[in-house]
Design a protein around this motif. Structure first.
Motif, PDB file in Angstrom:
ATOM      1  N   PRO A  97       0.489  -1.285 -18.301  1.00  0.00           N
ATOM      2  CA  PRO A  97       0.192   0.124 -18.560  1.00  0.00           C
ATOM      3  C   PRO A  97       0.672   1.019 -17.417  1.00  0.00           C
ATOM      4  N   ASN A  98       0.751   2.289 -17.678  1.00  0.00           N
ATOM      5  CA  ASN A  98       1.105   3.255 -16.638  1.00  0.00           C
ATOM      6  C   ASN A  98       0.129   3.150 -15.476  1.00  0.00           C
ATOM      7  N   GLY A  99       0.678   3.225 -14.302  1.00  0.00           N
ATOM      8  CA  GLY A  99      -0.175   3.220 -13.119  1.00  0.00           C
ATOM      9  C   GLY A  99      -0.588   1.833 -12.662  1.00  0.00           C
ATOM     10  N   SER A 100      -0.073   0.794 -13.310  1.00  0.00           N
ATOM     11  CA  SER A 100      -0.505  -0.552 -12.933  1.00  0.00           C
ATOM     12  C   SER A 100       0.220  -1.076 -11.694  1.00  0.00           C
ATOM     13  N   GLY A 101       1.274  -0.372 -11.276  1.00  0.00           N
ATOM     14  CA  GLY A 101       1.954  -0.781 -10.046  1.00  0.00           C
ATOM     15  C   GLY A 101       3.339  -1.373 -10.262  1.00  0.00           C
ATOM     16  N   LYS A 102       3.881  -1.205 -11.446  1.00  0.00           N
ATOM     17  CA  LYS A 102       5.195  -1.803 -11.754  1.00  0.00           C
ATOM     18  C   LYS A 102       6.301  -1.198 -10.877  1.00  0.00           C
ATOM     19  N   SER A 103       6.330   0.139 -10.809  1.00  0.00           N
ATOM     20  CA  SER A 103       7.362   0.774  -9.975  1.00  0.00           C
ATOM     21  C   SER A 103       7.145   0.459  -8.504  1.00  0.00           C
ATOM     22  N   THR A 104       5.881   0.362  -8.129  1.00  0.00           N
ATOM     23  CA  THR A 104       5.579   0.007  -6.736  1.00  0.00           C
ATOM     24  C   THR A 104       6.212  -1.337  -6.396  1.00  0.00           C
ATOM     25  N   LEU A 105       6.099  -2.286  -7.319  1.00  0.00           N
ATOM     26  CA  LEU A 105       6.708  -3.598  -7.106  1.00  0.00           C
ATOM     27  C   LEU A 105       8.228  -3.458  -6.941  1.00  0.00           C
TER      28      LEU A 105
ATOM     29  N   ALA B 166       0.845  -1.201   0.000  1.00  0.00           N
ATOM     30  CA  ALA B 166       0.000   0.000   0.000  1.00  0.00           C
ATOM     31  C   ALA B 166       0.880   1.251   0.000  1.00  0.00           C
ATOM     32  N   VAL B 167       0.374   2.309  -0.603  1.00  0.00           N
ATOM     33  CA  VAL B 167       1.020   3.620  -0.516  1.00  0.00           C
ATOM     34  C   VAL B 167       0.016   4.571   0.106  1.00  0.00           C
ATOM     35  N   GLU B 168       0.405   5.174   1.182  1.00  0.00           N
ATOM     36  CA  GLU B 168      -0.485   6.111   1.876  1.00  0.00           C
ATOM     37  C   GLU B 168      -1.892   5.523   2.020  1.00  0.00           C
ATOM     38  N   ASP B 169      -1.957   4.317   2.571  1.00  0.00           N
ATOM     39  CA  ASP B 169      -3.223   3.628   2.834  1.00  0.00           C
ATOM     40  C   ASP B 169      -3.986   3.205   1.588  1.00  0.00           C
ATOM     41  N   LYS B 170      -3.391   3.431   0.417  1.00  0.00           N
ATOM     42  CA  LYS B 170      -4.069   2.998  -0.803  1.00  0.00           C
ATOM     43  C   LYS B 170      -3.428   1.689  -1.257  1.00  0.00           C
ATOM     44  N   GLU B 171      -4.259   0.667  -1.414  1.00  0.00           N
ATOM     45  CA  GLU B 171      -3.744  -0.637  -1.815  1.00  0.00           C
ATOM     46  C   GLU B 171      -3.307  -0.591  -3.280  1.00  0.00           C
ATOM     47  N   ILE B 172      -2.058  -0.927  -3.551  1.00  0.00           N
ATOM     48  CA  ILE B 172      -1.564  -0.864  -4.933  1.00  0.00           C
ATOM     49  C   ILE B 172      -1.272  -2.274  -5.459  1.00  0.00           C
ATOM     50  N   LEU B 173      -0.460  -3.018  -4.748  1.00  0.00           N
ATOM     51  CA  LEU B 173      -0.175  -4.392  -5.186  1.00  0.00           C
ATOM     52  C   LEU B 173      -1.128  -5.346  -4.479  1.00  0.00           C
TER      53      LEU B 173
ATOM     54  N   PRO C  91      11.035   3.546   1.760  1.00  0.00           N
ATOM     55  CA  PRO C  91      10.210   3.765   2.959  1.00  0.00           C
ATOM     56  C   PRO C  91       8.762   4.194   2.674  1.00  0.00           C
ATOM     57  N   LYS C  92       8.507   4.690   1.473  1.00  0.00           N
ATOM     58  CA  LYS C  92       7.163   5.175   1.158  1.00  0.00           C
ATOM     59  C   LYS C  92       6.151   4.037   1.016  1.00  0.00           C
ATOM     60  N   TYR C  93       6.668   2.840   0.762  1.00  0.00           N
ATOM     61  CA  TYR C  93       5.765   1.727   0.456  1.00  0.00           C
ATOM     62  C   TYR C  93       5.603   0.815   1.670  1.00  0.00           C
TER      63      TYR C  93
HETATM   64  N1  LIG Z   1       3.348   8.482  -3.484  1.00  0.00           N
HETATM   65  C1  LIG Z   1       2.185   8.020  -3.945  1.00  0.00           C
HETATM   66  N2  LIG Z   1       1.051   8.444  -3.379  1.00  0.00           N
HETATM   67  C2  LIG Z   1      -0.145   8.003  -3.829  1.00  0.00           C
HETATM   68  N3  LIG Z   1      -0.288   7.145  -4.845  1.00  0.00           N
HETATM   69  C3  LIG Z   1       0.817   6.697  -5.446  1.00  0.00           C
HETATM   70  C4  LIG Z   1       2.108   7.099  -5.030  1.00  0.00           C
HETATM   71  N4  LIG Z   1       3.019   6.481  -5.814  1.00  0.00           N
HETATM   72  C5  LIG Z   1       2.314   5.727  -6.677  1.00  0.00           C
HETATM   73  N5  LIG Z   1       0.981   5.853  -6.458  1.00  0.00           N
HETATM   74  C6  LIG Z   1      -0.095   5.191  -7.201  1.00  0.00           C
HETATM   75  O1  LIG Z   1       0.168   3.834  -7.302  1.00  0.00           O
HETATM   76  C7  LIG Z   1      -0.236   3.331  -8.540  1.00  0.00           C
HETATM   77  C8  LIG Z   1       0.906   2.580  -9.182  1.00  0.00           C
HETATM   78  O2  LIG Z   1       1.961   3.470  -9.521  1.00  0.00           O
HETATM   79  P1  LIG Z   1       3.316   2.939 -10.113  1.00  0.00           P
HETATM   80  O3  LIG Z   1       3.775   1.791  -9.283  1.00  0.00           O
HETATM   81  O4  LIG Z   1       4.226   4.095 -10.246  1.00  0.00           O
HETATM   82  O5  LIG Z   1       2.858   2.421 -11.540  1.00  0.00           O
HETATM   83  P2  LIG Z   1       3.710   2.152 -12.856  1.00  0.00           P
HETATM   84  O6  LIG Z   1       5.139   2.091 -12.488  1.00  0.00           O
HETATM   85  O7  LIG Z   1       3.180   0.866 -13.346  1.00  0.00           O
HETATM   86  O8  LIG Z   1       3.396   3.264 -13.794  1.00  0.00           O
HETATM   87  C9  LIG Z   1      -0.735   4.516  -9.346  1.00  0.00           C
HETATM   88  O9  LIG Z   1      -2.147   4.541  -9.269  1.00  0.00           O
HETATM   89  C10 LIG Z   1      -0.155   5.691  -8.624  1.00  0.00           C
HETATM   90  O10 LIG Z   1      -0.990   6.795  -8.764  1.00  0.00           O
END
Ligand SMILES: Nc1ncnc2c1ncn2[C@@H]1O[C@H](COP(=O)(O)OP(=O)(O)O)[C@@H](O)[C@H]1O
Ligand SMILES: [Mg+2]
Lengths: 248, 376
Positions: A37-45, A12-19, A53-55
């Motif tokens: 696609p953009n925003g799918s969570g690749k960088s989050t992974l 989760a990032v800031e309480d938002k579930e991403i992965l 620390p943000k994740y």
């Molecule tokens: N610091 C953050 N605060 C809130 N949401 C975030 C933050 N970083 C990423 N997100 C959200 O997490 C989701 C996945 O982002 P990201 O992992 O960067 O995707 P990708 O690398 O696939 O483009 C997106 O919806 C993005 O808006």
């Protein structure tokens, strides 16, 4: 022989579930492509594995040769053999490239490299990536173009020789020449057969230079389809639309 | 401008050799509001008796003359007048002054090092000092002021830079933990002269250093750099004043500090006045603070007052911030442990400035001191 095992990873990032439950195993000698696609969570992974620390990890495990990386600090993970080439490498004022690289190599190897040997490795690495030797004295990433930053990420990977490298959109923003240089670097790195590569990308372009063994389609924070290199061809033709609809 | 705010140009205009012309500060005055007066040990109130001692040892370049003179020497007090209570107190209380003279056209072959060592009298008595560095026309010199030991010390230092002359000064405040030091550095620049000042403040319980620059003719060029490292409980204050009253002069100010620990307090005031007659002035001032831990505080106040329409350049910037988590993450992601990553970044932040110190020995010492601070 090394293995990176991602088991049901939830982040989760800031309480938002991403992965939402990622499962993936990368072994040395293998190259896995993650496409989505953009925003799918690749960088989050990528960041979650590296320990940014943000994740916040809300569930699951990441094991490198059986060691739970999630229990380790960021630097311990790197010393355990993990490398993350970042999508947006940060500029660090006042820290020179050569000083930084020497500190990093010293930390990862557990001892300071011999000065002459290090200078030779650095020079060789920079030559191979067509980096002007003058960059060694510049501040880390400061004022580098997008392509120069990416070349330096690959330079670091080649010097640090990790067991598993995660490359987050290393291809984005590169022109064709830079893409070729960077791809050659990745191929040199994986040619030993002793390292595993997790190549995250939005486009199929780089996969023409760096052929993956496995392709995973990422959408909505999880892997939604898996296959061989032919899957990349399909994505090239059809785009991500079917997956984004399904995961929405 | 608020009701209580006066233009800069009037803030510094009160100048006098007479202690009685300055009231004992209460802490409400603009010039004293950041300084913890209770820790000044009476330097501001007349209660600090001159029974302490700060020894001055001079290792001089062969080209310069060094004299110890009395209060009545004609060269003392010529280039400045005290503009605050402690400066006036020091002016009225010193007994012997040190006068360094660099003769006309002499180029010194080595740095002239003044070591000022506080020798605690046991009774905590104060000491007062006065130094004049006079660089005659077309001469070039390097002067180092090295403050050590334990003291309650107030002094005035005059840098009189003659026509076409060049003076480089390094002032190192490397005091013991309990020292209190209030100092005024007055640089007076003649036609086409160059002044380079490098201030390094590391030690002391309270250090308040006020470097000022005035110009007597066009063509003067002042460059003032400073580095400070503030530990828990320390108050390190730097108050710069550049008074452009002549046409076509330059000034550049760059002070950077790092702070760590509970109640570590840095204050930086950068006043620059460009008066009506100072056409063609080129000035820039910058202060940056890196706050390494909770509980540390940096006050940074740049003031630029432009009274002429014709400047070549005038700017200022001030930034105080935390260590950037993204920088630390990046270094850690390459295997570098957290503490070392932090050291690399802070060393980088201050090191860019420290590299400007041209005297190898001093530069190495400052870098060494920085390492020691960072590994605490
Ligand atoms: N610091 C953050 N605060 C809130 N949401 C975030 C933050 N970083 C990423 N997100 C959200 O997490 C989701 C996945 O982002 P990201 O992992 O960067 O995707 P990708 O690398 O696939 O483009 C997106 O919806 C993005 O808006
Ligand atoms: Mg991304």
């Amino acid at each position: 022989m090394s293995t990176l095992e991602i088991r049901d990873l939830q982040v989760a990032v800031e309480d938002k579930e991403i992965l939402r439950g990622v499962n993936l195993t990368v072994k040395s000698g293998q190259t896995h492509a993650i496409m989505g696609p953009n925003g799918s969570g690749k960088s989050t992974l990528a960041y979650a594995i590296a320990g940014h620390p943000k994740y916040t990890i809300t569930g699951g495990q990441v094991l490198l040769d059986g060691v739970d990386l999630l229990e380790l600090s960021v630097d311990e993970r790197a010393r355990a053999g993990l490398f993350l080439a970042m999508q947006y490498p940060v500029e660090v004022p006042g820290v020179s490239v050569s000083n930084f690289l020497r500190s990093a190599v010293t930390a990862v190897r557990g001892e300071a490299p011999k000065l002459r040997e290090f200078a030779k490795d650095l020079k060789g690495g920079m030559d191979a990536l067509s980096i002007d030797p003058a960059f060694a004295q510049r501040n880390l990433n400061e004022g580098f173009s997008g392509g120069e930053k990416k070349r330096h990420e690959i330079l670091q990977m080649e010097l640090l020789k990790p067991k598993i490298a995660v490359l987050d959109e290393t291809d984005s923003g590169l022109d064709v020449d830079a893409l070729r240089v960077v791809s050659e670097g990745i191929n040199r790195f994986r040619s030993s057969g002793e390292t595993g590569v997790l190549l995250i990308t939005h486009y199929t372009r780089i996969l023409r230079y760096v052929t993956p063994d496995h392709v995973h389609v990422f959408a909505g924070g999880r892997i939604v389809e898996e296959g061989g290199p032919e899957l990349a061809e399909k994505l090239e033709a059809e785009g991500y639309e079917q997956y984004t609809k399904a995961s929405a | 401008m608020g009701l209580n705010e006066k233009p800069l140009s009037t803030l510094h205009e009160k100048a006098s050799y007479d202690l009685g012309d300055f009231e004992v500060p209460t802490g409400r005055e603009e010039a004293w509001r950041f300084t913890p007066l209770s820790r000044l040990k009476g330097l501001h109130s007349g209660k600090a008796e001159a029974v302490g001692h700060v020894r001055v040892d001079v290792d001089a370049a062969p080209e310069v003359t060094v004299e110890t003179v009395g209060r009545d020497d004609a060269r003392v007090g010529k280039s400045f007048m005290p503009t605050d209570r402690v400066s006036a107190q020091a002016w009225n209380s010193f007994e012997k002054a040190t006068v360094i003279t660099v003769p006309r056209e002499a180029v010194t072959s080595k740095a002239t090092v003044l070591t000022l060592t506080g020798e605690p009298a046991g009774n905590g008595g104060a000491a007062y000092g006065h130094i004049v560095v006079k660089v005659e026309p077309l001469a070039e010199a390097v002067v180092v002021l090295d403050h050590r030991g334990s003291a309650v010390y107030a002094d005035n230092i005059e840098f009189v830079v003659g026509e076409g002359a060049s003076l480089k000064v390094v002032s190192l405040q490397d005091w013991a933990d309990d020292a209190v030091h209030v100092s005024h550095h007055h640089a007076q620049l003649a036609k086409d002269s160059t002044f380079r000042s490098f201030v390094v403040t590391l030690g002391g319980d309270l250090v308040r250093l006020s470097p000022s620059v005035t110009y007597t003719a066009p063509g003067g060029d002042a460059d003032m750099s400073g580095v400070y490292f503030v530990d828990a409980g320390q108050h390190l204050e730097h108050r710069l004043l550049v008074d452009h009253s002549q046409p076509n002069c330059k000034s550049n100010v760059d002070y950077r500090g790092a702070l760590q620990g509970e109640a570590a307090h840095a204050v930086w005031i950068g006043d620059v006045i460009i008066r009506v007659e100072a056409e063609g002035t080129d000035t820039y001032e910058l202060n940056r603070n890196l706050i390494l831990t909770d509980g540390a505080r940096a006050d940074s106040v740049p003031n630029l007052e432009i009274l002429t329409g014709e400047v070549a350049g005038a700017g200022h910037a001030s930034a105080s911030g935390r260590l950037d988590d993204e920088h630390i993450f990046y270094l850690q992601a390459r295997g570098i442990p957290h503490d070392e990553a932090r050291r690399l970044v802070v060393r980088g932040f201050l090191g860019q400035l420290i590299e400007k110190i041209e005297i190898d020995e001093i530069r190495e010492r400052v870098l060494g001191a920085l390492e020691a601070e960072l590994s605490r």
